[in-house]
Design a protein around this motif. Structure first.
Motif, PDB file in Angstrom:
ATOM      1  N   UNK A 176       4.817   9.513   6.318  1.00  0.00           N
ATOM      2  CA  UNK A 176       4.316   9.195   7.662  1.00  0.00           C
ATOM      3  C   UNK A 176       5.143   8.145   8.390  1.00  0.00           C
ATOM      4  N   UNK A 177       5.535   7.097   7.679  1.00  0.00           N
ATOM      5  CA  UNK A 177       6.268   6.013   8.343  1.00  0.00           C
ATOM      6  C   UNK A 177       7.678   6.417   8.725  1.00  0.00           C
ATOM      7  N   UNK A 178       8.174   7.464   8.136  1.00  0.00           N
ATOM      8  CA  UNK A 178       9.508   7.934   8.500  1.00  0.00           C
ATOM      9  C   UNK A 178       9.445   8.801   9.748  1.00  0.00           C
ATOM     10  N   UNK A 179       8.345   9.520   9.925  1.00  0.00           N
ATOM     11  CA  UNK A 179       8.163  10.347  11.109  1.00  0.00           C
ATOM     12  C   UNK A 179       7.809   9.487  12.311  1.00  0.00           C
ATOM     13  N   UNK A 180       6.835   8.621  12.141  1.00  0.00           N
ATOM     14  CA  UNK A 180       6.387   7.750  13.230  1.00  0.00           C
ATOM     15  C   UNK A 180       6.851   6.333  12.938  1.00  0.00           C
ATOM     16  N   UNK A 181       7.903   5.918  13.605  1.00  0.00           N
ATOM     17  CA  UNK A 181       8.499   4.610  13.312  1.00  0.00           C
ATOM     18  C   UNK A 181       7.636   3.453  13.776  1.00  0.00           C
ATOM     19  N   UNK A 182       6.553   3.740  14.531  1.00  0.00           N
ATOM     20  CA  UNK A 182       5.626   2.675  14.903  1.00  0.00           C
ATOM     21  C   UNK A 182       4.799   2.210  13.711  1.00  0.00           C
ATOM     22  N   UNK A 183       4.664   3.088  12.717  1.00  0.00           N
ATOM     23  CA  UNK A 183       3.946   2.705  11.509  1.00  0.00           C
ATOM     24  C   UNK A 183       4.794   1.744  10.694  1.00  0.00           C
ATOM     25  N   UNK A 221       8.938   9.041  -3.119  1.00  0.00           N
ATOM     26  CA  UNK A 221       7.705   9.218  -3.892  1.00  0.00           C
ATOM     27  C   UNK A 221       6.695  10.034  -3.098  1.00  0.00           C
ATOM     28  N   UNK A 222       6.593   9.789  -1.796  1.00  0.00           N
ATOM     29  CA  UNK A 222       5.704  10.611  -0.964  1.00  0.00           C
ATOM     30  C   UNK A 222       6.125  12.090  -1.048  1.00  0.00           C
ATOM     31  N   UNK A 223       7.419  12.347  -0.883  1.00  0.00           N
ATOM     32  CA  UNK A 223       7.927  13.719  -0.925  1.00  0.00           C
ATOM     33  C   UNK A 223       7.639  14.367  -2.275  1.00  0.00           C
ATOM     34  N   UNK A 224       7.775  13.592  -3.343  1.00  0.00           N
ATOM     35  CA  UNK A 224       7.444  14.089  -4.678  1.00  0.00           C
ATOM     36  C   UNK A 224       5.968  14.484  -4.748  1.00  0.00           C
ATOM     37  N   UNK A 269       4.370  16.832  12.438  1.00  0.00           N
ATOM     38  CA  UNK A 269       4.437  15.380  12.577  1.00  0.00           C
ATOM     39  C   UNK A 269       3.047  14.779  12.733  1.00  0.00           C
ATOM     40  N   UNK A 270       2.224  15.401  13.562  1.00  0.00           N
ATOM     41  CA  UNK A 270       0.869  14.899  13.770  1.00  0.00           C
ATOM     42  C   UNK A 270       0.036  15.030  12.506  1.00  0.00           C
ATOM     43  N   UNK A 271       0.136  16.160  11.829  1.00  0.00           N
ATOM     44  CA  UNK A 271      -0.648  16.373  10.615  1.00  0.00           C
ATOM     45  C   UNK A 271      -0.302  15.346   9.550  1.00  0.00           C
ATOM     46  N   UNK A 272       0.975  15.008   9.424  1.00  0.00           N
ATOM     47  CA  UNK A 272       1.417  14.090   8.374  1.00  0.00           C
ATOM     48  C   UNK A 272       1.109  12.640   8.733  1.00  0.00           C
ATOM     49  N   UNK A 273       1.360  12.258   9.975  1.00  0.00           N
ATOM     50  CA  UNK A 273       1.251  10.848  10.340  1.00  0.00           C
ATOM     51  C   UNK A 273      -0.125  10.436  10.843  1.00  0.00           C
ATOM     52  N   UNK A 274      -0.966  11.398  11.248  1.00  0.00           N
ATOM     53  CA  UNK A 274      -2.284  11.074  11.779  1.00  0.00           C
ATOM     54  C   UNK A 274      -3.398  11.325  10.770  1.00  0.00           C
ATOM     55  N   UNK A 275      -3.352  12.457  10.084  1.00  0.00           N
ATOM     56  CA  UNK A 275      -4.431  12.807   9.168  1.00  0.00           C
ATOM     57  C   UNK A 275      -4.358  11.978   7.890  1.00  0.00           C
ATOM     58  N   UNK A 307      -3.016  10.528 -10.040  1.00  0.00           N
ATOM     59  CA  UNK A 307      -1.552  10.593  -9.931  1.00  0.00           C
ATOM     60  C   UNK A 307      -1.136  10.936  -8.502  1.00  0.00           C
ATOM     61  N   UNK A 308      -1.779  11.958  -7.923  1.00  0.00           N
ATOM     62  CA  UNK A 308      -1.445  12.349  -6.553  1.00  0.00           C
ATOM     63  C   UNK A 308      -1.765  11.226  -5.580  1.00  0.00           C
ATOM     64  N   UNK A 309      -2.885  10.546  -5.779  1.00  0.00           N
ATOM     65  CA  UNK A 309      -3.242   9.448  -4.869  1.00  0.00           C
ATOM     66  C   UNK A 309      -2.256   8.290  -4.975  1.00  0.00           C
ATOM     67  N   UNK A 310      -1.653   8.104  -6.146  1.00  0.00           N
ATOM     68  CA  UNK A 310      -0.655   7.041  -6.308  1.00  0.00           C
ATOM     69  C   UNK A 310       0.639   7.365  -5.567  1.00  0.00           C
ATOM     70  N   UNK A 311       0.896   8.651  -5.354  1.00  0.00           N
ATOM     71  CA  UNK A 311       2.086   9.079  -4.607  1.00  0.00           C
ATOM     72  C   UNK A 311       1.822   9.130  -3.111  1.00  0.00           C
ATOM     73  N   UNK A 312       0.659   9.623  -2.724  1.00  0.00           N
ATOM     74  CA  UNK A 312       0.366   9.884  -1.314  1.00  0.00           C
ATOM     75  C   UNK A 312      -0.517   8.799  -0.717  1.00  0.00           C
ATOM     76  N   UNK A 313       0.005   7.598  -0.698  1.00  0.00           N
ATOM     77  CA  UNK A 313      -0.627   6.474  -0.023  1.00  0.00           C
ATOM     78  C   UNK A 313       0.009   6.306   1.355  1.00  0.00           C
ATOM     79  N   UNK A 314      -0.814   6.168   2.390  1.00  0.00           N
ATOM     80  CA  UNK A 314      -0.272   5.989   3.743  1.00  0.00           C
ATOM     81  C   UNK A 314       0.528   4.700   3.841  1.00  0.00           C
ATOM     82  N   UNK A 315       0.108   3.677   3.122  1.00  0.00           N
ATOM     83  CA  UNK A 315       0.793   2.388   3.132  1.00  0.00           C
ATOM     84  C   UNK A 315       1.885   2.417   2.059  1.00  0.00           C
TER      85      UNK A 315
END
Length: 329
Positions: free
Chosen positions: A208-215, A227-230, A256-262, A278-286
């Motif tokens: 998300x932070x790579x798509x929306x640089x405001x994050x 790690x997110x991509x993994x 972009x919206x689906x990844x950075x907003x949802x 395991x998945x939650x450890x990879x897919x953290x918005x922060x």
């Protein structure tokens, strides 16, 4: 499918010069950091093209045979005729990548410059990529994840960020080894360099932070992005489909919206507690909350791997590409 509207989101599409399709300039490599690998061939003329095995915006990959030894390789031909400065950039990266040696990374053997056109000689992976693979057995998926994480931990330990982890860049051979491929978009990071900001990689697997640089206040941690991509790739293997509510072939704005907003996708309730965690450890918005590759190698889900995956079940149906005419001698 209802279109997602994000009127206040600043998401400019990435600007990429397809004619170049090479990494940004690299920091100077230390002369003592690595000795040049021994050349796999003496000249490009000793290679005979067998057939085309892949194509993309950056170039075309051929299966080739080294006539004197009958050994098979993959030859990536990078599109375009490049000027001297670009070829020097490519050469510097190839020299560094030739020093990379890990069982879960596709080996880069050599580079040739033919009238300004760059040819990169790579290890040949005879079973192709994991694009379209469905791996529903958790033990197989754990073994697969462990191999990918081992390669990523090695790269990140050498301050190399791949930035394009996705199923089509994860290759398999007959020995059931899974290896990370396509270092054409990788980049060596020095402590004094700015964070990665170039637009390489596939949108569907971008963090998300790579798509929306405001994050994240515009900051980007390339290792956390890998790690997110993994995480997206592994969850896609388990589900047998792209884990977001849009198709990965959707237009840029929808993805972009689906990844950075949802909210980040989660493993289903039917999965084990270890896999869901395991998945939650990879897919953290922060990004700082994502585990590193080294940490994930010690995750209970990965540690429960007891054997190799069932390769025939793991691979998608083989799709043949039209044969390419051999190069003129």
């Amino acid at each position: 499918m209802r279109r997602i509207k994000c009127p206040e989101l600043n998401l400019p599409p990435p600007q990429r010069n397809v004619a170049l399709a090479v990494p940004l300039p690299l920091p100077p490599s230390s002369s003592s950091s690595s000795a040049p690998a021994s050349s796999a061939t003496k000249s490009l003329s000793e290679l005979e093209r067998v057939n085309r095995i892949g194509s993309g915006a950056g170039g075309t990959v051929y299966k080739v045979i080294h006539r004197p030894t009958s050994r098979l390789f993959a030859l990536k031909v990078i599109y375009g005729t490049h000027d001297d400065s670009v070829r020097r950039q490519i050469s510097r990266e190839i020299e560094i990548l030739r020093s990379v040696d890990h069982p879960n990374l596709v080996k880069c053997h050599d580079m040739f410059d033919l009238s300004g056109e760059v040819h990169v000689l790579l290890e040949f992976m005879d079973k192709g990529s994991l694009e379209g693979a469905h791996v529903s057995q958790e033990d197989e998926l754990a073994h697969l994840s462990r191999q990918i994480l081992s390669g990523l931990a090695y790269l990140h330990g050498r301050k190399i960020v791949h930035r394009d982890i996705k199923p089509s860049n994860l290759l398999v051979n007959s020995a059931k080894n899974v290896k990370i491929a396509d270092f054409g978009v990788s980049r060596i990071l020095a402590q004094t360099m700015d964070p990665c900001k170039s637009s390489v990689g596939t949108v569907a697997y971008m963090s998300p932070e790579r798509i929306n640089t405001d994050l994240n206040e515009g900051g980007y941690d390339g290792c956390a992005g890998d790690i997110w991509s993994l995480g997206v790739s592994v969850l896609e293997f388990y589900l047998g489909r792209f884990p977001f509510a849009v198709s990965k072939e959707s237009e840029w704005a929808s993805l972009a919206c689906a990844i950075s907003i949802s909210s980040p996708p989660e493993a289903p309730a039917t999965a084990s507690e270890e896999f869901r965690h395991f998945i939650s450890c990879c897919l953290q918005s922060d990004p700082p909350k994502r585990w590193s590759a080294q940490q994930l190698l010690q995750h209970p889900f990965v540690l429960k791997s007891t054997g190799g995956p069932n390769l025939p079940q793991m691979l998608p149906p083989h799709r043949r590409l039209p044969s390419s005419s051999p190069p003129a001698s």
